[in-house]
Design a protein around this motif. Structure first.
Motif, PDB file in Angstrom:
ATOM      1  N   UNK A 173     -10.968  15.109  32.196  1.00  0.00           N
ATOM      2  CA  UNK A 173      -9.608  15.497  32.912  1.00  0.00           C
ATOM      3  C   UNK A 173      -8.644  14.368  32.776  1.00  0.00           C
ATOM      4  N   UNK A 174      -9.048  13.136  32.759  1.00  0.00           N
ATOM      5  CA  UNK A 174      -8.221  12.082  32.567  1.00  0.00           C
ATOM      6  C   UNK A 174      -7.484  12.206  31.319  1.00  0.00           C
ATOM      7  N   UNK A 175      -8.182  12.433  30.334  1.00  0.00           N
ATOM      8  CA  UNK A 175      -7.779  12.406  29.019  1.00  0.00           C
ATOM      9  C   UNK A 175      -6.901  13.540  28.986  1.00  0.00           C
ATOM     10  N   UNK A 176      -6.985  14.712  29.459  1.00  0.00           N
ATOM     11  CA  UNK A 176      -5.959  15.896  29.431  1.00  0.00           C
ATOM     12  C   UNK A 176      -4.526  15.444  30.087  1.00  0.00           C
ATOM     13  N   UNK A 177      -4.938  14.864  31.310  1.00  0.00           N
ATOM     14  CA  UNK A 177      -3.666  14.453  32.018  1.00  0.00           C
ATOM     15  C   UNK A 177      -2.704  13.449  31.205  1.00  0.00           C
ATOM     16  N   UNK A 178      -3.344  12.632  30.583  1.00  0.00           N
ATOM     17  CA  UNK A 178      -2.725  11.540  29.696  1.00  0.00           C
ATOM     18  C   UNK A 178      -1.985  12.142  28.552  1.00  0.00           C
TER      19      UNK A 178
END
Length: 202
Positions: free
Chosen positions: A130-135
Motif C-alpha cells: 500500500x505504501x508503494x502504491x501511494x508513492x
C-alpha cells in the motif's frame, strides 16, 4: 449638586444611538471567505489535486459574492488578481506539505522510517504494497523529459502536450520544482524499489 440644578449640568455621556452596533459588512464577508479558503487548502492536502481545490475555492467565493450585498468583485475570473493570489498561495501551501519528499537521502530515509512506526500495526507485506502504491501515484506521471514538444507539432498538439506537462511534476510552484523536484523523484523511486522488494527503512 441639588436636584433642581441637575438639568443645567452638561451631559458628557456619548450618544449610544450614534455608536455602530455591528461591524462593517465587508469585515464578515472577508472573514468568512478566507476562513473557507484555509479549510479548502487543508482539505487539498488529502488529494493534492490543485485543479479540484481551485474549483472548490472558486465555487465558494462565487456563492459568497451571491449571498452578500458587498461590492467586492467576483473572484471567479481567472484574470482577477485576488483569485490568482489565492491560487498561488494554494500551490505553495501544497508544496510545503510535500517538501519532505525532497529531503536529502538520509533525512528522507529517516522520515520513511517514522511513517512505518506510525503504521506499525499494519502487517509488513500489506504496508509494503500500500505504501508503494501511494508513492507510485506521485511519480507515475513524472518523466525525465520535461519538454517533449517538437517543432513540427501542430499548434493544437503543442497546446495539448503543454497542458499535459502540468501534471508531470510533484511540485506545483516553479521555485519548489527547481529546488526539490529531482531529489523528490529520486527519493520516491528509491523507496518504491525497496518496498517492492519487501524492504522497509528502519
Amino acid at each position: 449638586i441639588s436636584p433642581s440644578k441637575m438639568s443645567s449640568v452638561p451631559n458628557n455621556k456619548p450618544d449610544e444611538t450614534n455608536i455602530p452596533n455591528e461591524e462593517p459588512k465587508d469585515h464578515h464577508y472577508h472573514q468568512w471567505k478566507y476562513s473557507n479558503c484555509i479549510g479548502s487548502y487543508i482539505m487539498a492536502t488529502k488529494s493534492h489535486d490543485i485543479d479540484k481545490a481551485a474549483q472548490t475555492l472558486i465555487t465558494q467565493m462565487e456563492d459568497t459574492n451571491t449571498d452578500t450585498d458587498t461590492n467586492t468583485d467576483t473572484t471567479t475570473d481567472p484574470k482577477n488578481s485576488e483569485y490568482l493570489l489565492i491560487l498561488n498561495y494554494l500551490k505553495y501551501f501544497l508544496d510545503a506539505d510535500m517538501a519532505v519528499l525532497g529531503k536529502e537521502p538520509n533525512a528522507y530515509d529517516h522520515y520513511a522510517s517514522l511513517i512505518r512506526k506510525e503504521y506499525i500495526h499494519v502487517p509488513h507485506d500489506i504496508y509494503c504494497q500500500k505504501r508503494a502504491e501511494v508513492l507510485q501515484s506521485f511519480v507515475m506521471n513524472v518523466t525525465n523529459d520535461t519538454n517533449d514538444i517538437n517543432d513540427d507539432d501542430s499548434e493544437k498538439t503543442k497546446e495539448t502536450k503543454g497542458k499535459k506537462e502540468e501534471s508531470k511534476f510533484i511540485f506545483a510552484s516553479d521555485v519548489m520544482r527547481d529546488a526539490l523536484e529531482e531529489r523528490a523523484v529520486s527519493n520516491l523511486r528509491r523507496e518504491i524499489s525497496s518496498l517492492q522488494r519487501g524492504v522497509i527503512q528502519e
